[in-house]
Motif scaffolding. Structure first.
Motif, mmCIF file in Angstrom:
data_model
loop_
_atom_site.group_PDB
_atom_site.id
_atom_site.type_symbol
_atom_site.label_atom_id
_atom_site.label_comp_id
_atom_site.label_asym_id
_atom_site.label_seq_id
_atom_site.Cartn_x
_atom_site.Cartn_y
_atom_site.Cartn_z
ATOM 1 N N GLY A 544 34.725 29.516 55.096
ATOM 2 C CA GLY A 544 34.088 30.314 54.059
ATOM 3 C C GLY A 544 35.071 31.008 53.135
ATOM 4 O O GLY A 544 36.294 30.834 53.223
ATOM 5 N N ASN A 545 34.513 31.788 52.214
ATOM 6 C CA ASN A 545 35.299 32.603 51.285
ATOM 7 C C ASN A 545 35.488 33.962 51.931
ATOM 8 O O ASN A 545 34.592 34.796 51.924
ATOM 9 C CB ASN A 545 34.555 32.714 49.950
ATOM 10 N N ARG A 546 36.653 34.223 52.485
ATOM 11 C CA ARG A 546 36.893 35.444 53.248
ATOM 12 C C ARG A 546 37.526 36.561 52.424
ATOM 13 O O ARG A 546 37.444 37.721 52.807
ATOM 14 C CB ARG A 546 37.804 35.146 54.439
ATOM 15 N N ASN A 547 38.175 36.218 51.317
ATOM 16 C CA ASN A 547 38.954 37.214 50.576
ATOM 17 C C ASN A 547 38.364 37.595 49.225
ATOM 18 O O ASN A 547 38.782 38.584 48.638
ATOM 19 C CB ASN A 547 40.388 36.716 50.385
ATOM 20 N N GLY A 548 37.402 36.826 48.721
ATOM 21 C CA GLY A 548 36.687 37.211 47.514
ATOM 22 C C GLY A 548 37.379 36.867 46.216
ATOM 23 O O GLY A 548 38.502 36.330 46.178
ATOM 24 N N TYR A 549 36.689 37.199 45.117
ATOM 25 C CA TYR A 549 37.153 36.919 43.759
ATOM 26 C C TYR A 549 36.896 38.126 42.864
ATOM 27 O O TYR A 549 36.081 38.989 43.185
ATOM 28 C CB TYR A 549 36.392 35.738 43.141
ATOM 29 N N VAL A 550 37.568 38.138 41.718
ATOM 30 C CA VAL A 550 37.179 39.008 40.611
ATOM 31 C C VAL A 550 36.814 38.102 39.445
ATOM 32 O O VAL A 550 37.635 37.320 38.963
ATOM 33 C CB VAL A 550 38.291 39.985 40.206
ATOM 34 N N LEU A 551 35.555 38.192 39.032
ATOM 35 C CA LEU A 551 35.011 37.384 37.951
ATOM 36 C C LEU A 551 35.152 38.133 36.636
ATOM 37 O O LEU A 551 34.836 39.321 36.551
ATOM 38 C CB LEU A 551 33.534 37.093 38.230
ATOM 39 N N GLU A 552 35.625 37.435 35.606
ATOM 40 C CA GLU A 552 35.756 38.012 34.268
ATOM 41 C C GLU A 552 34.764 37.318 33.332
ATOM 42 O O GLU A 552 34.749 36.093 33.241
ATOM 43 C CB GLU A 552 37.183 37.839 33.761
ATOM 44 N N LEU A 579 40.828 36.500 39.403
ATOM 45 C CA LEU A 579 41.544 36.601 40.669
ATOM 46 C C LEU A 579 40.822 35.796 41.738
ATOM 47 O O LEU A 579 39.615 35.971 41.939
ATOM 48 C CB LEU A 579 41.646 38.052 41.141
ATOM 49 N N VAL A 580 41.535 34.913 42.398
ATOM 50 C CA VAL A 580 41.094 34.323 43.654
ATOM 51 C C VAL A 580 41.910 35.040 44.713
ATOM 52 O O VAL A 580 43.102 34.777 44.890
ATOM 53 C CB VAL A 580 41.328 32.805 43.691
ATOM 54 N N CYS A 581 41.277 36.007 45.376
ATOM 55 C CA CYS A 581 42.019 36.972 46.184
ATOM 56 C C CYS A 581 42.506 36.360 47.491
ATOM 57 O O CYS A 581 42.034 35.322 47.942
ATOM 58 C CB CYS A 581 41.152 38.190 46.454
ATOM 59 N N GLY A 582 43.443 37.063 48.101
ATOM 60 C CA GLY A 582 44.011 36.642 49.366
ATOM 61 C C GLY A 582 45.491 36.935 49.403
ATOM 62 O O GLY A 582 46.024 37.731 48.621
ATOM 63 N N ASP A 583 46.174 36.286 50.324
ATOM 64 C CA ASP A 583 47.615 36.458 50.449
ATOM 65 C C ASP A 583 48.322 35.559 49.442
ATOM 66 O O ASP A 583 47.962 34.389 49.290
ATOM 67 C CB ASP A 583 48.058 36.102 51.867
ATOM 68 N N PRO A 584 49.328 36.071 48.717
ATOM 69 C CA PRO A 584 50.005 35.223 47.729
ATOM 70 C C PRO A 584 50.674 33.996 48.344
ATOM 71 O O PRO A 584 50.949 33.016 47.627
ATOM 72 C CB PRO A 584 51.039 36.162 47.090
#
Length: 708
Positions: A544-552, A579-584
């Motif tokens: 799944g999507n565990r770290n999330g996003y920021v939608l613009e 942003l596709v969040c998570g660890d870089p």
């Protein structure tokens, strides 16, 4: 995925009765929150069937890998931080590079433009700010709000006292200057939910007493504050008898219902045959401050408070399922029978609204706006269209639910006259309610992006959804939205317009079932994610999507790469996952094209805010990377766009809420919600004692500012 959080050892806490052992006791399920938080915050929503069974999960474009293309762009220097010298450059400073100060020159205190070193991920039981900044606790659970309130005593709590004291678990934070009173303001906060395992000493209260106290410990608080001597610092007004705006809104406060559903048979109860007045507000999450100086608050996980002692009402079986109402609630019906849906089938319909509070009129009734629809509102944030209509953006915080927008029928009247204020307070009562459909354009361009449209559901006179009356659209908004095939998103939480660049930013927190219950699409692309069990531990894959996003979102369908402002009144838009969040270090992450080696890890965005130059500030809830939650600054334009920097981390077990950049960018207000909320914790065996004033944790509102 199952992780086992441990008691942090970096910062010992003095005065605790007994802290939890470092032996792992807590676990997480589905997402990254601890089970205790899941239990009290949302009623273990992930353990119940997904409410959205409509199948609205596709946006029409096949999702393909774009990671390699992004890596090439970043390796070539496009979007990289070439101008970074330990801080911000031209983008975040509104076009002027942030040069090093000359000898003797006063360093700016502006949080928008000042350079700082990112806070490293940690598990400390403390608020940790960037070096050079301080943080003060402004007010905590149990502190006096209204004149005459008793001093807080964890061993002598009563419902009457709780209705005069600062409530439990603050989420939204608003600060409104008091007209004519220099250096004074009103702090307005939500109290989202209670944690009965942490609040009550064993053997002191009966079960019925804890329920009654908890019912009185949620709602909202209005508290007068004043500026401190250090720029950016604030203090609570201590002379409560002179703080005439101070107020607690609680389960016994009467609310007015307005809009087209007011008086509907669907809202009528034995106690309120008019269907136009409601006692209390439930599970208030985020919110917003309107251009006319009122505060909006979103009722979110209201479903968990209702029981059905002899079964749910059959005529509303479909509706209850769509809202996650199972009939197994908190037992509040033992205190007030109205929370038993078997006896009062319409009571749940009276919650799930956007609430408007006028903090400068302490005797006025708050309003529940039916025109904005009934759902699990994270909050509502208002901007003005080019022709002066009020536009409210909203998210429905559930896996696979939708983004909404409301555009008022009437236009905003500028000015501070009473007539203008009265008019503006009616703007959310009539207009058009929309839901969003996003369409991807394919990932050949190396981006997750596309176009979108706002689909009308109803205005104040009619329904636009076949098979639904106007009242049904507003009371059962989720079902009406299902019928027009919007895009099912990954927990859309805070949705706010940026006052500087005119774009809209939405926090999509996570969805552990993307790829199982919900198919991926270009707006919700990840079916696996890389997570960490603790800072320094290796990355592992989770479903799944565990770290999330920021939608613009760019209103009006303008050029996604331009800096042009759109019109919030338009029904078309373009979008991208900024942003596709998570660890870089994780391949799937993306930070608007910025050099991934220079950003802070970020997981589970929840609330967003902006400073005077338009930087995005993001708070997180449920970090899946093993660190405490925090607040991050992110420029949204120029070569620094996407440069995520962690400014502050929360205490152990706490969620970061708010945030709000205020006082000419000198102050960062935020709420520390549910510190120490770790499975196995009790009042006698706490995982945290933050803010370390007692031997138990006290959720609080804080303000961070530059150290002098």
């Amino acid at each position: 995925m199952t992780t086992t959080p441990q008691r942090p050892v970096e910062q010992p806490v003095a005065g605790a009765r007994r802290l939890l052992s470092i032996t792992p006791t807590g676990t997480t399920r589905h997402g990254s929150r601890d089970l205790m938080t899941c239990k009290f915050k949302c009623g273990n929503a992930c353990d119940h069937p997904v409410p959205n069974r409509s199948g609205n999960a596709h946006i029409g474009a096949e999702v393909t890998k774009v990671i390699a293309r992004r890596s090439l762009l970043q390796a070539s220097g496009v979007g990289a931080g070439a101008l970074v010298l330990g801080g911000l450059s031209a983008a975040a400073a509104g076009g002027a590079a942030a040069a090093a100060p000359a000898v003797g020159q006063r360093v700016t205190t502006s949080l928008a433009t000042t350079a700082f070193t990112s806070v490293k991920p940690n598990r400390r039981d403390a608020v940790v700010t960037a070096k050079g900044f301080d943080c003060d606790v402004l007010i905590s659970w149990g502190d006096k709000v209204e004149a005459g309130a008793p001093a807080f005593d964890a061993y002598a709590q009563t419902p009457e006292a709780a209705r005069q004291q600062f409530g439990y678990n603050n989420d939204y934070v608003g600060v409104l200057p008091i007209p004519g009173r220099k250096k004074r303001a009103l702090l307005v906060t939500n109290h989202e939910y209670t944690d009965d395992d942490l609040m009550y000493p064993a053997g002191v209260y009966t079960d019925l007493e804890t329920k009654a106290i908890s019912m009185s410990s949620i709602g909202l608080s209005v508290v007068e504050i004043r500026q401190g001597l250090v720029p950016g610092s604030w203090l609570r007004a201590t002379a409560l008898g002179r703080a005439r705006y101070n107020r607690r809104v609680h389960i016994g406060t009467e609310f007015k219902v307005d809009g087209p559903a007011a008086g509907s048979d669907l809202l009528v109860t034995d106690a309120d045959p008019t269907g136009s007045r409601v006692l209390g507000t439930l599970n208030n999450c985020s919110g917003g401050t309107t251009p006319w100086g009122t505060v909006l608050s979103g009722e979110e996980n209201f479903n968990q408070y209702f029981d059905a002692t002899t079964g749910l009402p059959e005529q509303y079986a479909t509706q209850c399922a769509r809202y996650g109402i199972s009939g197994s609630g908190t037992g509040w019906y033992e205190v007030e029978e109205r929370f038993d849906l078997s006896a009062h089938p319409h009571e749940a319909h009276r919650f799930g609204w956007v609430v408007e509070l006028d903090p400068f009129m302490p005797g006025s009734r708050p309003v529940k706006h039916t025109m904005l629809g009934r759902l699990k509102h994270e909050g509502a944030n208002v901007s003005l269209s080019d022709d002066g209509h009020a536009v409210a953006y909203m998210g429905d915080d559930e896996r696979g639910d939708y983004l909404y927008k409301f555009v008022s029928r009437d236009t905003y009247r500028p000015g501070s006259s009473r007539r203008a204020h009265r008019h503006n307070k009616t703007l959310l009562s009539a207009g058009t309610l929309y839901v969003a459909r996003l369409t991807g354009d394919g990932t050949e361009d190396g981006r997750y992006d596309g176009t979108g449209e706002w689909i009308p559901l109803a205005d104040e006179t009619q329904s636009f959804v076949d098979g639904f009356t106007l009242e049904e659209v507003l009371v059962f908004t989720r079902l009406a939205a299902d019928a027009v095939s919007p895009t099912a998103m990954d927990r859309p939480e805070d949705v706010e317009p940026n006052p500087v660049n005119g774009r809209v930013y939405a926090a999509l927190t996570n969805n552990s079932q993307r790829g199982s219950s919900f198919e991926p699409d270009e707006a919700n692309p990840l079916t696996t994610s890389m997570v960490r069990s603790a800072p320094g531990q290796p990355l592992t894959e989770a479903s799944g999507n565990r770290n999330g996003y920021v939608l613009e979102i760019v209103p009006g369908g303008g050029n996604r790469t331009s800096l042009m402002k759109g019109d919030h009144g338009d029904t078309s838009f373009t979008w991208n996952l900024m942003l596709v969040c998570g660890d870089p270090d994780a391949e799937e992450t993306y930070f608007a094209g910025y050099d991934k080696s220079l950003v802070s890890p970020i997981s589970c965005p929840d609330n967003v805010a902006f400073d005077s130059v338009g930087n995005l500030w993001v708070s997180t809830d449920g970090n899946a990377l093993g660190s405490n939650d925090g607040i991050f600054r992110v420029p949204v334009k120029g070569p620094e766009r996407g440069h995520v920097q962690q400014f502050v981390t929360m205490p152990y077990g706490a969620e970061a809420c708010g945030p709000l950049v205020a006082d000419d960018d000198q102050s960062l207000f935020f709420a520390v919600q549910h510190p120490g909320e770790i499975s196995g914790s009790t009042f006698e065996a706490q995982a945290s004692t933050w803010p370390h004033t007692d031997d138990f944790p006290r959720p609080s509102v804080c303000v961070a500012f530059r150290r002098q």
